[in-house]
Design an enzyme around this catalytic site. Structure first.
Site, short mmCIF file in Angstrom:
data_model
loop_
_atom_site.label_atom_id
_atom_site.label_comp_id
_atom_site.label_asym_id
_atom_site.label_seq_id
_atom_site.Cartn_x
_atom_site.Cartn_y
_atom_site.Cartn_z
CB CYS A 1 43.84 121.90 4.20
SG CYS A 1 44.80 123.29 3.56
CG ASN B 1 44.06 128.35 1.84
OD1 ASN B 1 43.81 129.52 1.59
ND2 ASN B 1 43.85 127.41 0.96
CB CYS C 1 50.32 122.01 2.30
SG CYS C 1 51.72 122.76 3.17
NE ARG C 2 46.47 119.01 4.60
CZ ARG C 2 45.93 118.79 5.79
NH1 ARG C 2 45.47 117.59 6.07
NH2 ARG C 2 45.88 119.74 6.70
CB SER C 3 42.86 123.45 0.64
OG SER C 3 43.48 124.56 1.21
CG ASP D 1 49.35 118.77 8.11
OD1 ASP D 1 50.10 119.24 7.22
OD2 ASP D 1 49.02 119.40 9.13
#
Ligand code: 4NP
Length: 149
Positions: free
Chosen positions: A7, A10, A12-14, A122
């Site tokens: 993401c 690095n 939150c999402r990934s 995001d």
């Protein structure tokens, strides 16, 4: 098989995607088959723990999140077999480091989502509900990914 989740920050999402993937692999007893990691295209959060809201979201869903932020490098594109971008902006930034051969390993995370396409939104400037939505998208997409092997 080595899989990299990417993401922007690095935090939150990934790292959430990586944690969900590790849990699904563990539940299926496939730990020996897979290695996973996550990283960001940006350099803002190198060495940082995941965002507190991502940690909370993982905990709510009984997922262990354990990662320190790091930035994508060109050698990641050689080292990993599959590189999954959370959104189209990440995809563009990954492609900027890739060559013809490594480009073929890069896909959008939601290409594995049976209920949608496009970006994993995001959640950084969002709230808990946005993290919950990200979790649902990632859970479906990672389930689709694991089933694809
Ligand atoms: P992520 O979210 O890419 O899902 O980790 C973000 C984290 C940090 C920033 C942007 C997005 N930031 O601008 O610092």
């Amino acid at each position: 098989m080595k899989i990299l989740f990417v993401c922007l920050g690095n935090i939150c999402r990934s790292p959430l995607a990586e944690a969900i993937f590790n849990e699904k692999v563990r539940q299926r007893g496939l730990q020996k088959e897979f290695q996973s990691d996550s990283c960001g295209t940006g350099n803002y959060h190198i060495g940082d723990w995941p965002d507190g809201r991502a940690i909370k979201c993982a905990q709510k869903n009984n997922i262990l999140i354990n990662h320190l932020g790091r930035q994508l490098t060109r050698s990641d594109l050689e080292d990993f077999d599959l590189i999954l971008a959370m959104d189209r902006s990440n995809l563009k930034n990954i492609f900027a480091l890739a060559n013809t051969e490594t480009k073929s390993k890069v896909k959008l995370m939601r290409s594995y989502d049976p209920l949608g396409t496009g970006d994993v939104p995001d959640p950084y400037y969002g709230n808990e509900k946005d993290f919950d939505e990200v979790f649902e998208i990632l859970d479906r997409s990672v389930e689709g990914l694991v089933k694809s092997f």
